[in-house]
Scaffold this motif. Sequence first.
Motif: not given
Length: 457
Positions: A16-18, A44-49, A187-190
């Motif tokens: 998902x985005x973000x 491939x996966x996304x831990x960071x968007x 994500x890091x921002x969290x």
Amino acid sequence: MTTAAPPPIPRAAGSLPLLGHAIPLMRDNLAFIASLRDYGPLVEIRLQPQQPTIIINDPALIRTMLIDVAPTLDKGRFFEKMGQLLGDSVVTAAGSDHVRKRRQLQPAFRHTEITRYVDLMRDQVTTTMSHWAPGQVLDVREVMVKLSLDMLAATVFSGSIDEQAFHQLRRDLSVVMNGVGTRIMLPDWAERLPLPANRRFNAARDAVRATIGHAVDELRDSGRDTGDMLSMLLRAQDEESGRPLTPHQICSEVLTLAVAGTETTASVLSWVLYELARNREIDERVQAELEDVLGERPVAFDDLTRLPYLGRVITEALRLHHTGWLVTRRTLQPTRIGEWEIPAGTELAYCQHALHRDPELFPDPLVFDPDRWLDDGLPPLSNGAFLPFGAGKHKCIGDRFAQAELTTAIATLTRSWRLELVPGQTVRPVARATVRPSTLKMAARPRERTRQPVSEA
């Protein structure tokens, strides 16, 4: 002739985005990571968007990552998150810095030191058991964490931390380790949001370092040599400067020993006791071997290699219930993994827990079968298929210490007590920073023996 281009690396569904893949990871990270094996050797996966993480499923390619191209890799996301607790330690360092730190710690894990540790470990197990009553229901993982801390106190601190401080250390470590597991998936921002969970994490992290730092300062000021790992680190010198390690460096390395020596050890001990309770025949074979080898005396260092069946039980627990669910690296330059050229700055990862349960590598993978480790029990495993302590230059420095600790604890504990599962509970693996039982309540029953062992206190 031109060489055919490799197939594109597929991306797992559900990003998902973000948030990337945070939702399926938070819902059930073990099931999600295991499902990725259906995509092929790389996915491939996304831990960071905006940043891909390549999960490596193929054993040969995992070995390539850990050994063949290791000099071109950094430690990656998991170890950055662990660094929020550990600081700059042998676990989080990479390259020449890692090699230097590893050499500084190596004397603590020499054969002569482990020989001495076994007696200390056994005494702590005996003390733990002395508080049990017949029929008492135990929260086994909590008991094993406390036991692991006690064994850590005997071998690392030698009484440098008092009991009250240890209780607080356990509570704070639990908060931090849960937080590290969550921060890997988000994500890091969290983690920068002003949330209660983030405030608890930061407070617990600071408290853990303060507790360890206080013990370091007290021992340094006293001038005593207690003969433990902490004293050894106080005597160590930095290879580059020739100066003693700073209190911050010592604190980071001791914290590494504390995390590795409690979270992982406690989980493996819990899983072994769980499997012995579920498999009466395996339990009886363990007891028969202990009776044959030890007779009436307590287990000693020289016995550890004379208990092959117990060794296979522990090996099988490290396979079926491995505590590692995401081991990361990061490419520092374009790096070839099999057919694929991976760009610089890409996260790489593999999952020991899913790897060790792959039916293509291990027949009937969910069956707990210690005899699969007999010479004729398994088809030849490819390199990289079984990695209980990792591989390459970053292989666990304490692997022999851990094996001694696990064997000593199980051999001592199960000779006196049989732990029986309490009905009505669902025991399943859950992954935070490590994989551990969701719940594990067991009733303690004195072991009936035809002859009584001598005192192990």
